[in-house]
Design a protein around this motif. Structure first.
Motif, PDB file in Angstrom:
ATOM      1  N   PHE A  84       0.864  -1.177   0.000  1.00 12.64           N
ATOM      2  CA  PHE A  84       0.000   0.000   0.000  1.00 12.64           C
ATOM      3  C   PHE A  84       0.903   1.230   0.000  1.00 12.64           C
ATOM      4  O   PHE A  84       1.749   1.375   0.875  1.00 12.64           O
ATOM      5  CB  PHE A  84      -0.887  -0.009   1.247  1.00 12.64           C
ATOM      6  N   ALA A  85       0.722   2.084  -1.013  1.00 11.07           N
ATOM      7  CA  ALA A  85       1.537   3.301  -1.100  1.00 11.07           C
ATOM      8  C   ALA A  85       0.822   4.431  -0.358  1.00 11.07           C
ATOM      9  O   ALA A  85      -0.305   4.787  -0.704  1.00 11.07           O
ATOM     10  CB  ALA A  85       1.770   3.673  -2.551  1.00 11.07           C
ATOM     11  N   TYR A  86       1.462   4.956   0.688  1.00 11.20           N
ATOM     12  CA  TYR A  86       0.866   6.064   1.450  1.00 11.20           C
ATOM     13  C   TYR A  86       1.103   7.390   0.746  1.00 11.20           C
ATOM     14  O   TYR A  86       0.296   8.308   0.821  1.00 11.20           O
ATOM     15  CB  TYR A  86       1.437   6.085   2.873  1.00 11.20           C
ATOM     16  N   ASN A  87       2.260   7.493   0.091  1.00 13.18           N
ATOM     17  CA  ASN A  87       2.598   8.650  -0.743  1.00 13.18           C
ATOM     18  C   ASN A  87       3.768   8.227  -1.624  1.00 13.18           C
ATOM     19  O   ASN A  87       4.109   7.043  -1.652  1.00 13.18           O
ATOM     20  CB  ASN A  87       2.923   9.894   0.119  1.00 13.18           C
ATOM     21  N   ASP A  88       4.396   9.173  -2.316  1.00 15.06           N
ATOM     22  CA  ASP A  88       5.450   8.803  -3.268  1.00 15.06           C
ATOM     23  C   ASP A  88       6.632   8.112  -2.603  1.00 15.06           C
ATOM     24  O   ASP A  88       7.312   7.292  -3.212  1.00 15.06           O
ATOM     25  CB  ASP A  88       5.948  10.046  -4.026  1.00 15.06           C
ATOM     26  N   SER A  89       6.884   8.429  -1.338  1.00 16.52           N
ATOM     27  CA  SER A  89       8.095   7.875  -0.713  1.00 16.52           C
ATOM     28  C   SER A  89       7.815   6.773   0.312  1.00 16.52           C
ATOM     29  O   SER A  89       8.708   6.029   0.676  1.00 16.52           O
ATOM     30  CB  SER A  89       8.893   9.006  -0.049  1.00 16.52           C
ATOM     31  N   THR A  90       6.562   6.653   0.789  1.00 18.61           N
ATOM     32  CA  THR A  90       6.270   5.717   1.888  1.00 18.61           C
ATOM     33  C   THR A  90       5.303   4.625   1.462  1.00 18.61           C
ATOM     34  O   THR A  90       4.255   4.917   0.875  1.00 18.61           O
ATOM     35  CB  THR A  90       5.632   6.489   3.074  1.00 18.61           C
ATOM     36  N   SER A  91       5.662   3.391   1.781  1.00 22.41           N
ATOM     37  CA  SER A  91       4.703   2.316   1.522  1.00 22.41           C
ATOM     38  C   SER A  91       4.871   1.194   2.537  1.00 22.41           C
ATOM     39  O   SER A  91       5.889   1.106   3.235  1.00 22.41           O
ATOM     40  CB  SER A  91       4.855   1.782   0.100  1.00 22.41           C
ATOM     41  N   VAL A  92       3.830   0.335   2.653  1.00 22.94           N
ATOM     42  CA  VAL A  92       3.904  -0.845   3.513  1.00 22.94           C
ATOM     43  C   VAL A  92       3.785  -2.079   2.621  1.00 22.94           C
ATOM     44  O   VAL A  92       2.946  -2.115   1.721  1.00 22.94           O
ATOM     45  CB  VAL A  92       2.810  -0.833   4.603  1.00 22.94           C
ATOM     46  N   LEU A  93       4.662  -3.050   2.862  1.00 24.42           N
ATOM     47  CA  LEU A  93       4.677  -4.285   2.070  1.00 24.42           C
ATOM     48  C   LEU A  93       4.365  -5.483   2.952  1.00 24.42           C
ATOM     49  O   LEU A  93       4.774  -5.532   4.110  1.00 24.42           O
ATOM     50  CB  LEU A  93       6.082  -4.495   1.504  1.00 24.42           C
ATOM     51  N   ILE A  94       3.672  -6.462   2.376  1.00 27.82           N
ATOM     52  CA  ILE A  94       3.503  -7.750   3.053  1.00 27.82           C
ATOM     53  C   ILE A  94       4.670  -8.620   2.587  1.00 27.82           C
ATOM     54  O   ILE A  94       4.844  -8.827   1.385  1.00 27.82           O
ATOM     55  CB  ILE A  94       2.185  -8.453   2.642  1.00 27.82           C
ATOM     56  N   GLN A  95       5.471  -9.101   3.532  1.00 25.72           N
ATOM     57  CA  GLN A  95       6.658  -9.870   3.141  1.00 25.72           C
ATOM     58  C   GLN A  95       6.677 -11.250   3.769  1.00 25.72           C
ATOM     59  O   GLN A  95       6.302 -11.418   4.929  1.00 25.72           O
ATOM     60  CB  GLN A  95       7.919  -9.109   3.568  1.00 25.72           C
ATOM     61  N   ASN A  96       7.162 -12.204   2.983  1.00 28.69           N
ATOM     62  CA  ASN A  96       7.292 -13.584   3.426  1.00 28.69           C
ATOM     63  C   ASN A  96       8.766 -13.811   3.788  1.00 28.69           C
ATOM     64  O   ASN A  96       9.601 -13.966   2.912  1.00 28.69           O
ATOM     65  CB  ASN A  96       6.851 -14.468   2.257  1.00 28.69           C
ATOM     66  N   ARG A  97       9.087 -13.759   5.082  1.00 26.70           N
ATOM     67  CA  ARG A  97      10.484 -13.909   5.507  1.00 26.70           C
ATOM     68  C   ARG A  97      10.683 -15.266   6.168  1.00 26.70           C
ATOM     69  O   ARG A  97       9.722 -15.966   6.470  1.00 26.70           O
ATOM     70  CB  ARG A  97      10.848 -12.802   6.516  1.00 26.70           C
ATOM     71  N   ASP A  98      11.932 -15.627   6.451  1.00 23.15           N
ATOM     72  CA  ASP A  98      12.233 -16.915   7.083  1.00 23.15           C
ATOM     73  C   ASP A  98      11.526 -17.056   8.426  1.00 23.15           C
ATOM     74  O   ASP A  98      11.051 -18.128   8.784  1.00 23.15           O
ATOM     75  CB  ASP A  98      13.740 -17.080   7.293  1.00 23.15           C
ATOM     76  N   TYR A 102       5.483 -10.769   7.454  1.00 28.37           N
ATOM     77  CA  TYR A 102       5.701  -9.448   8.048  1.00 28.37           C
ATOM     78  C   TYR A 102       4.936  -8.370   7.310  1.00 28.37           C
ATOM     79  O   TYR A 102       4.656  -8.503   6.116  1.00 28.37           O
ATOM     80  CB  TYR A 102       7.202  -9.082   7.998  1.00 28.37           C
ATOM     81  N   GLN A 103       4.610  -7.278   8.023  1.00 28.41           N
ATOM     82  CA  GLN A 103       4.245  -6.031   7.360  1.00 28.41           C
ATOM     83  C   GLN A 103       5.407  -5.084   7.648  1.00 28.41           C
ATOM     84  O   GLN A 103       5.802  -4.909   8.817  1.00 28.41           O
ATOM     85  CB  GLN A 103       2.919  -5.463   7.883  1.00 28.41           C
ATOM     86  N   ALA A 104       5.969  -4.514   6.587  1.00 22.32           N
ATOM     87  CA  ALA A 104       7.154  -3.674   6.746  1.00 22.32           C
ATOM     88  C   ALA A 104       6.938  -2.337   6.054  1.00 22.32           C
ATOM     89  O   ALA A 104       6.454  -2.290   4.916  1.00 22.32           O
ATOM     90  CB  ALA A 104       8.371  -4.374   6.158  1.00 22.32           C
ATOM     91  N   ALA A 105       7.277  -1.253   6.765  1.00 31.42           N
ATOM     92  CA  ALA A 105       7.141   0.088   6.198  1.00 31.42           C
ATOM     93  C   ALA A 105       8.481   0.518   5.599  1.00 31.42           C
ATOM     94  O   ALA A 105       9.536   0.317   6.214  1.00 31.42           O
ATOM     95  CB  ALA A 105       6.717   1.071   7.277  1.00 31.42           C
ATOM     96  N   PHE A 106       8.420   1.087   4.403  1.00 33.00           N
ATOM     97  CA  PHE A 106       9.626   1.584   3.740  1.00 33.00           C
ATOM     98  C   PHE A 106       9.457   3.074   3.442  1.00 33.00           C
ATOM     99  O   PHE A 106       8.412   3.497   2.946  1.00 33.00           O
ATOM    100  CB  PHE A 106       9.871   0.830   2.431  1.00 33.00           C
ATOM    101  N   VAL A 107      10.508   3.841   3.784  1.00 32.96           N
ATOM    102  CA  VAL A 107      10.519   5.258   3.449  1.00 32.96           C
ATOM    103  C   VAL A 107      11.739   5.472   2.553  1.00 32.96           C
ATOM    104  O   VAL A 107      12.865   5.140   2.960  1.00 32.96           O
ATOM    105  CB  VAL A 107      10.591   6.136   4.717  1.00 32.96           C
ATOM    106  N   ASN A 108      11.517   5.963   1.359  1.00 33.33           N
ATOM    107  CA  ASN A 108      12.590   6.115   0.363  1.00 33.33           C
ATOM    108  C   ASN A 108      13.419   4.830   0.235  1.00 33.33           C
ATOM    109  O   ASN A 108      14.654   4.859   0.306  1.00 33.33           O
ATOM    110  CB  ASN A 108      13.492   7.304   0.705  1.00 33.33           C
TER     111      ASN A 108
END
Ligand code: HEC
Ligand code: HEC
Ligand code: HEC
Ligand code: HEC
Ligand code: HEC
Ligand code: HEC
Ligand code: HEC
Length: 396
Positions: A84-98, A102-108
């Motif tokens: 889900f993109a909150y704006n041009d630089s911030t989004s949350v991803l659903i990730q399948n990790r070991d 996870y839900q992980a937020a990324f900024v730039n």
């Protein structure tokens, strides 16, 4: 000689009874259930109630909370849309990790926060997720919605700012699980609710509706020939209000002030004793379609005039509902054989096959709205109203 015979007989009777007694004790189960000694756990019911058990474990009720896993989310993770993109630089991803999902937020493109999806809440229409931090649970910012087959903001969450800090207390578990133990700790920040992770019983199990049943299990194990249920509250002995209260414990909205945990509610108890105030039981108020089936049904003329009508008139508590309107209409027709609909110019086939869409229409929930990625409109969450009435432009 006679004396000896008598003694021998007595001895034999004693031996046989002693043998039988140890046999029953061998079959006795002792509880390891976190709710206490009276509870047996659902898996023990299968032995004698296999049909009900096998159907029930597939139900929405039984699976309304579970650990979030790749299996529980099969088909939901491999879409291109699990972000889900909150704006041009911030989004949350659903990730399948070991170590899990996870839900992980990324900024730039840099990770700003990441939490594991530990507990999955909901099934039929939506899934939302919690993570454990010490002995408290918090809700994830994204949920999955079946109506759009996609991820979007969790109900009530901001579409412009990532939030991982929504505290979730025992209250949610009281309607979505069979048990979790909570304690109130005094801290510098005030009174703080902490949960005991080890006591969590996922899903709504048999004894949540039927009450503690270990004595029932042990009795029927000892007396397999007994045909009449013992040590259990039979629904056939309950009043209509008592039957309704079992469902209303969870299906009468969640805005009530609770006095006691509904984990202590047993069939036959009076639900109003569990609340300090009951504003939602006031028939004059209007209710959201979300979770308020009890109040909405109570406002229907069917309910007020047919004194035997309760949730089980239309629902089998052990299986999911079907969305087959024809099958669902049969309960209506049982009571309304004579209905004529003189003012309606519709074919009798339409009228006979589908009482539901006109008299229990789908309505949007005000309590649950969510936002899709890149969408400015808030999406509605549609549910069947249980206020059975005359709706629409044909209303007279
Ligand atoms: C050793 C066999 C046995 C086990 C195990 C068992 N039951 Fe029963 N149960 C019976 C018998 C026998 C009856 C009476 C006949 C019937 O209704 O099927 C009964 C009846 C019932 C009824 C209907 C009561 C009524 O009169 O309306 C309920 C509800 C019930 N059991 C729940 C449970 C639950 C919940 C469990 C597991 C915690 C369980 N039973 C485990 C044997 C068993
Ligand atoms: C302990 C709380 C609890 C109790 C008690 C309870 N429910 Fe539910 N019910 C829920 C929750 C939570 C859901 C949502 C399930 C999901 O996640 O999809 C639900 C969903 C449902 C559904 C929709 C699922 C479907 O099959 O379409 C029906 C119908 C339903 N309940 C009827 C009843 C009836 C009838 C009773 C009483 C015999 C009852 N419930 C008792 C909590 C409860
Ligand atoms: C959501 C609440 C709920 C749950 C959970 C539930 N039941 Fe029931 N059960 C009921 C109600 C209500 C009735 C009475 C139905 C009626 O009056 O038509 C009932 C009736 C029964 C009966 C007697 C009638 C019959 O159909 O034989 C048995 C036996 C029974 N339940 C066993 C179980 C077992 C075993 C489980 C778990 C696998 C279970 N129930 C889970 C609500 C529930
Ligand atoms: C008073 C009982 C109650 C409480 C408290 C409660 N819920 Fe529910 N919840 C329900 C019932 C009943 C349904 C299904 C009925 C409906 O949709 O009308 C439901 C539906 C849901 C659903 C959608 C399930 C589906 O797929 O149909 C989710 C997700 C959910 N609840 C999460 C939560 C969370 C998170 C909390 C705590 C913030 C919470 N609930 C508190 C009773 C409750
Ligand atoms: C247990 C019996 C019973 C069942 C089941 C039942 N009803 Fe009713 N219904 C009644 C009674 C009694 C009345 C009141 C009749 C009157 O006032 O003359 C009523 C009234 C109504 C009315 C008039 C409402 C109004 O506000 O004027 C409608 C429409 C209706 N029912 C539709 C349905 C539909 C659709 C279903 C199935 C979803 C249904 N009923 C299930 C007994 C029942
Ligand atoms: C007159 C019949 C009738 C009665 C009585 C009734 N329901 Fe329903 N219920 C339905 C129908 C029809 C549906 C729609 C099924 C579908 O289309 O999936 C439904 C759906 C539901 C749903 C799922 C809502 C959704 O949109 O997913 C829940 C939860 C529910 N009922 C709970 C209850 C509870 C709790 C009671 C008792 C307070 C109750 N119902 C009494 C007929 C009834
Ligand atoms: C196309 C929408 C529609 C469908 C389908 C429909 N109804 Fe109705 N119903 C209405 C409207 C509008 C009224 C009020 C005007 C009238 O009575 O003609 C009404 C009135 C009623 C009434 C109250 C008046 C009376 O005659 O007692 C009952 C009861 C009722 N409907 C039951 C049912 C049942 C049962 C079914 C399914 C067999 C059904 N309806 C299907 C729209 C519908």
């Amino acid at each position: 000689m006679r004396k000896h015979k008598k003694a021998f007989l007595l001895l034999s009777i004693f031996c046989i009874s002693a043998f039988l007694l140890t046999q029953c004790f061998n079959n006795q189960i002792t509880s390891t259930d976190p709710r206490g000694l009276g509870f047996a756990g659902s898996s023990t019911c299968r032995q004698c109630h296999q049909t009900i058990y096998d159907a029930y474990v597939k139900s929405f009720h039984y699976n309304t909370t579970q650990p979030a896993t790749k299996q529980s989310l099969a088909g939901k993770l491999d879409t291109d849309n699990n972000h889900f993109a909150y704006n041009d630089s911030t989004s949350v991803l659903i990730q399948n990790r070991d170590s899990g999902l996870y839900q992980a937020a990324f900024v730039n493109d840099k990770e700003a926060a990441a939490h594991r999806m530990d507990i999955q809440f909901g099934l039929k229409h939506a899934y939302t997720f919690l993570y454990w931090k010490a002995n408290q649970t918090f809700e994830h910012p994204l949920s999955f919605y079946s109506s759009i087959n996609n991820w979007a903001t969790s109900p009530g969450f901001s579409p412009v700012q990532v939030n991982f800090n929504r505290f979730i207390g025992a209250n949610c578990f009281e309607c979505h699980s069979s048990f979790i133990d909570k304690k109130l700790n005094a801290s510098t920040a005030g009174i703080e609710e902490v949960l005991d992770k080890n006591t969590l019983l996922f899903g709504i199990d048999c004894e949540r509706c039927h009450g503690p049943a270990i004595n029932h299990v042990n009795y029927h194990n000892a007396y397999p020939e007994a045909k009449e249920a013992k040590y259990l509250t039979s629904f056939t002995t309950l009043s209509r209000q008592q039957k309704l209260d079992v469902c209303a414990m969870c299906h009468s909205g969640n805005k009530k002030m609770q006095d006691r945990s509904t984990f202590q509610f047993r069939p036959g108890d009076t639900l109003s004793n569990f609340f300090i105030t009951l504003p939602e039981y006031d028939n004059k108020t209007s209710f959201d379609v979300h979770g308020n089936q009890y109040q909405l049904l109570s406002q229907s003329k069917c309910f007020m005039n047919a004194k035997t009508l309760d949730c089980s008139t239309c629902h089998n508590p052990h299986t999911n509902t079907t969305n087959n309107v024809k099958a669902n209409s049969s309960a209506c027709i049982n009571c309304h054989k004579e209905v004529t609909h003189e003012t309606l110019k519709l074919t009798t086939a339409v009228l006979q096959d589908n009482c539901i869409d006109c008299h229990m229409p789908l309505q949007p929930s005000n309590a649950i709205t969510f936002q899709r990625p890149g969408d400015t409109l808030r999406s509605a969450y549609m549910l069947r109203t249980h206020k059975i009435a005359i709706y629409g432009s044909n209303k007279n």
